[in-house]
Design a protein around this motif. Structure first.
Motif, PDB file in Angstrom:
ATOM      1  N   LEU A 140       0.750  -1.237  -0.011  1.00 55.63           N
ATOM      2  CA  LEU A 140       0.087  -0.247   0.093  1.00 55.63           C
ATOM      3  C   LEU A 140       1.137   0.998   0.070  1.00 55.63           C
ATOM      4  O   LEU A 140       2.028   1.482   1.264  1.00 55.63           O
ATOM      5  N   GLU A 147       1.793  -0.554   9.475  1.00 55.36           N
ATOM      6  CA  GLU A 147       0.297   0.601   9.131  1.00 55.36           C
ATOM      7  C   GLU A 147      -0.730  -0.211   8.089  1.00 55.36           C
ATOM      8  O   GLU A 147      -2.328  -0.553   7.556  1.00 55.36           O
ATOM      9  N   MET A 148       0.453  -1.295   6.939  1.00 52.09           N
ATOM     10  CA  MET A 148      -0.620  -2.020   5.771  1.00 52.09           C
ATOM     11  C   MET A 148      -1.034  -2.411   6.416  1.00 52.09           C
ATOM     12  O   MET A 148      -1.890  -3.102   6.274  1.00 52.09           O
ATOM     13  N   THR A 163      -4.107  -1.708   8.536  1.00 49.77           N
ATOM     14  CA  THR A 163      -5.635  -1.066   7.473  1.00 49.77           C
ATOM     15  C   THR A 163      -5.893  -2.491   7.013  1.00 49.77           C
ATOM     16  O   THR A 163      -7.190  -2.490   6.967  1.00 49.77           O
ATOM     17  N   LEU A 164      -5.493  -3.591   6.900  1.00 45.14           N
ATOM     18  CA  LEU A 164      -6.477  -4.157   6.054  1.00 45.14           C
ATOM     19  C   LEU A 164      -6.911  -5.532   6.720  1.00 45.14           C
ATOM     20  O   LEU A 164      -7.855  -5.894   6.495  1.00 45.14           O
ATOM     21  N   ARG A 202      -8.680  -3.866   8.992  1.00 42.00           N
ATOM     22  CA  ARG A 202      -9.906  -3.020   9.972  1.00 42.00           C
ATOM     23  C   ARG A 202     -10.421  -3.105   8.507  1.00 42.00           C
ATOM     24  O   ARG A 202     -11.642  -3.260   8.852  1.00 42.00           O
ATOM     25  N   ILE A 203      -9.841  -3.388   6.793  1.00 40.53           N
ATOM     26  CA  ILE A 203     -10.441  -4.132   5.547  1.00 40.53           C
ATOM     27  C   ILE A 203     -11.655  -5.410   6.099  1.00 40.53           C
ATOM     28  O   ILE A 203     -12.570  -5.145   5.950  1.00 40.53           O
ATOM     29  N   THR A 204     -10.825  -5.838   6.476  1.00 37.02           N
ATOM     30  CA  THR A 204     -11.753  -7.253   6.954  1.00 37.02           C
ATOM     31  C   THR A 204     -12.252  -7.088   8.285  1.00 37.02           C
ATOM     32  O   THR A 204     -13.035  -8.408   8.252  1.00 37.02           O
ATOM     33  N   GLY A 205     -12.312  -6.386   9.021  1.00 37.51           N
ATOM     34  CA  GLY A 205     -13.806  -6.575  10.002  1.00 37.51           C
ATOM     35  C   GLY A 205     -12.783  -6.728  11.342  1.00 37.51           C
ATOM     36  O   GLY A 205     -13.674  -7.100  11.699  1.00 37.51           O
ATOM     37  N   LEU A 206     -12.094  -6.291  12.305  1.00 41.61           N
ATOM     38  CA  LEU A 206     -10.751  -6.414  12.922  1.00 41.61           C
ATOM     39  C   LEU A 206     -10.835  -4.446  14.240  1.00 41.61           C
ATOM     40  O   LEU A 206     -11.641  -4.342  13.029  1.00 41.61           O
ATOM     41  N   GLN A 223       0.471 -10.140   6.174  1.00 43.38           N
ATOM     42  CA  GLN A 223      -0.941  -9.789   5.555  1.00 43.38           C
ATOM     43  C   GLN A 223      -1.959 -10.761   5.093  1.00 43.38           C
ATOM     44  O   GLN A 223      -3.282 -10.839   5.648  1.00 43.38           O
ATOM     45  N   ALA A 224      -1.897 -11.653   4.891  1.00 45.14           N
ATOM     46  CA  ALA A 224      -2.406 -12.975   4.510  1.00 45.14           C
ATOM     47  C   ALA A 224      -2.835 -13.952   5.940  1.00 45.14           C
ATOM     48  O   ALA A 224      -3.479 -13.965   5.871  1.00 45.14           O
ATOM     49  N   HIS A 264      -5.694 -12.579   9.755  1.00 42.30           N
ATOM     50  CA  HIS A 264      -6.591 -12.278  10.498  1.00 42.30           C
ATOM     51  C   HIS A 264      -6.827 -13.339  10.945  1.00 42.30           C
ATOM     52  O   HIS A 264      -8.004 -13.932  10.780  1.00 42.30           O
TER      53      HIS A 264
END
Lengths: 312, 305
Positions: A91, A98-99, A102-103, A105-109, A150-151, A154
């Motif tokens: 990103l 941060e990356m 952010t990902l 947060r977008i996933t729902g945490l 990042q994978a 979550h």
């Protein structure tokens, strides 16, 4: 028998005149699975479909009990799948923390969970203080590790890893394979590893699925596939080695010279005794016979040859 | 002996994954966070319009306070007037304040263009260049969320240089005027200026996003935004001059926005006399075209992921 995590029936996907997936039917029971195939075999199309990014022209699929064709299910599916893309991706303007945050947060945490998970997953992949540096300064190995972080951030049950060892030096590759092996075995993740590096797949996966021209041409456990009727043996001979080589070829065995007096021979199991007879009859003698297990690469190439032969 | 910690331990998620209500907001927050890391562009693009806003607010405040006989906020400037003339003068002051707001809104268009072009031109193309779309679209983020996340980012910067200062001046005018007279007498100017500032931000943001989705680098997109907007205005002005017909100015994006500003804010004089609905149709058409370009690119980016 346990429910398959991925169940695909008669899937067809065409791009203009090209049938990327041609009636693909497949079930993944879980665990670490290698997805193999030459370029254009349909691997990427299958991954896109598993992420719910594309819709098939025909057929149906269930992934983790969800239908990737439905828009609502597709978005829910992406919450439960971790994807590590093949190419470079980051990103812009962010550091690793941060990356990943952010990902997450977008996933729902929640904000707290996202930050915690970002650090935990970056710890896991071994990215220390560098996590606060701009990612544009990262080496390829560090970028690959952030992609893996990042994978898994979550904690998804299913991981799709596309060429995770691309561009890594031997040390980095070994580290990455250790992590993938740990995720697939010790952590119990369902994992689909897409790679052209067959030794990587052999090292980290228990099962493979081989695709070619949008079909499954083989699937099964690596142990079963590399065990076959054909023995690969390495033989050292003395005496008339050239006459011995000619005699082997005349008997229809696949033979290649690997050095002075050394041959790699593909022989049927019941032909093993005949090697000694052939050597004796041609003025040669066998000094040693070493049984070689066929590698995944041998199996892969043989399957492709057979598949191409059938297609023609 | 040094202490070492083996940290490569996989930890399970202790929290829970909840359905994401408005994922665009997370994208917006992240992009704003990145933009605020670089202070110089913020300083150059935001300080001038806000200083202007404060100056205009002060002028507006001065006009009302002088008229009410509260004494000049600036020593040596004016004083109390006769009580009888106050009511009559108030109407005149309202008109002057109205003009101040209109002038500021015209001025802020330039800053809006600069801010939107700088912060917006790189959004889609830099994501594509860095492969960010591969990560975004593997998450529960739809194309619409992605679009809104980026649009909100650009629009926020545009709003900070136009809507914000206009709102400040308007509020100062309302609270400085006796009995909130400005709100009751000139509510249409407040509404018009805020509406125009919002429309300006919407149109320029959509154009910037559309051009960003076509470009491969931020610098190209930046050049594209300025070339398109300033080029169309130059062409319009040139044709209007050579043909002797001002309607040719309708070719220019900023000219159309200027026509709409005159119309929406009831400007006393307008350089242009064509039907403002044509301008509205043109700018909304351009915004829609920008939206279509982005939609087309996002479809491709999602599938490429």
């Amino acid at each position: 028998m346990s429910e398959p995590i991925i169940s695909i029936r008669g899937l067809v996907k065409c791009y203009r005149n090209v049938r990327a997936l041609d009636g693909l039917t497949l079930e993944f029971l879980g665990g670490p699975v290698g997805l193999l195939g030459p370029n254009g075999a349909g691997k990427t199309t299958l991954l896109k479909l598993l992420l719910g990014l594309i819709e098939p022209d025909e057929g149906s699929a269930r992934i983790l009990g969800l239908d990737p064709v439905g828009r609502t299910d597709a978005l829910e599916l992406r919450q439960r799948v971790g994807y590590m893309p093949e190419g470079d991706c980051l990103l812009p303007g962010m550091n690793a923390v941060e990356m990943v945050t952010t990902l997450c947060r977008i996933t729902g945490l929640t904000p707290d969970d996202a930050m915690t998970r970002a650090h935990e997953s970056l710890d896991y992949v071994g990215l220390d203080d560098q996590r606060y540096r701009p990612m544009s300064e990262y080496s390829t190995g560090m970028k690959q590790r952030v992609k893996l972080a990042q994978a898994i951030a979550h904690d998804p049950p299913l991981l799709l890893l596309d060429e995770p060892t691309n561009g890594l030096d031997p040390k980095g590759r070994r580290h990455m394979l250790d992590l993938v092996h740990d995720l697939g075995h010790a952590q119990g993740k369902h994992l689909i590893l897409c790679s052209h590096q067959l030794p990587d797949v052999e090292r980290t996966c228990d099962h493979v699925v081989v695709l070619n021209r949008g079909h499954v041409i083989e699937r099964g456990s690596i142990a079963d596939l590399t065990r076959s009727d054909e023995h690969i043996v390495r033989v050292r001979v003395g005496g008339e080695e050239a006459a011995f080589e000619r005699a082997l070829a005349a008997e229809g065995m696949s033979v290649s010279r690997t050095g002075p007096g050394a041959f790699r021979i593909a022989a049927r199991i019941d032909d093993a005794d005949s090697l000694f007879e052939l050597a004796g009859a041609n003025g040669a003698w066998i000094e040693s016979v070493e049984d070689l297990r066929s590698s995944l690469e041998d199996v892969f190439l043989r399957l492709l040859r057979e598949s191409e032969g059938v297609a023609q | 002996m040094t202490a070492t910690a083996h940290t490569e331990i996989y930890r399970r998620l202790k929290g829970s994954l909840a359905p994401v209500r408005f994922p665009a907001a997370h994208l917006w927050r992240a992009r704003m966070q990145v933009a605020f890391k670089r202070k110089l562009p913020l300083l150059l693009l935001f300080v001038p319009p806000w200083i202007s806003g404060v100056v205009f607010s002060f002028v507006v405040y001065s006009k009302f306070t002088l008229e009410q006989g509260l004494g000049s906020p600036i020593p040596g400037m004016g004083g109390a007037g006769p009580a009888g003339s106050m009511a009559g003068a108030l109407a005149g002051q309202l008109i002057q304040v109205h003009d101040q707001i209109v002038i500021f809104t015209y001025v802020s268009r330039v800053f809006a263009l600069l801010a939107i072009a700088w912060f917006g031109a790189g959004l889609v193309c830099e994501d594509q260049r860095a492969g960010a779309h591969l990560l975004y679209f593997s998450r529960p983020l739809s194309r619409l969320d992605y679009f809104f996340g980026h649009f909100l980012t650009i629009a926020s910067f545009g709003a900070m240089v136009t809507v914000g200062p206009v709102l400040l001046i308007g509020l100062v005018a309302v609270f400085s005027s006796p009995d909130y007279a400005f709100l009751f007498e000139k509510w249409d100017v407040l509404l018009g200026s805020l509406g125009y500032a919002s429309l300006n931000v919407l149109v320029l943001s959509m154009i910037a996003l559309g051009i960003s989705s076509l470009a491969s680098r931020k610098s190209y997109a930046l050049a594209g935004v300025f070339a398109f907007i300033l080029g169309s205005d130059s062409l319009g002005a040139m044709l209007a001059g050579t043909q002797g017909d001002r309607d040719w100015s309708m070719l220019g994006v900023l000219m159309n926005l200027r026509r709409l500003a005159d119309w929406m804010m009831n400007a006393n004089q307008s350089r242009f006399d064509w039907n403002p609905w044509y301008s509205l149709a043109i700018v909304l058409g351009l915004a829609a075209l920008g939206g279509l370009l982005v939609a087309r690119r996002l479809r491709r980016l999602e599938v490429v992921a």
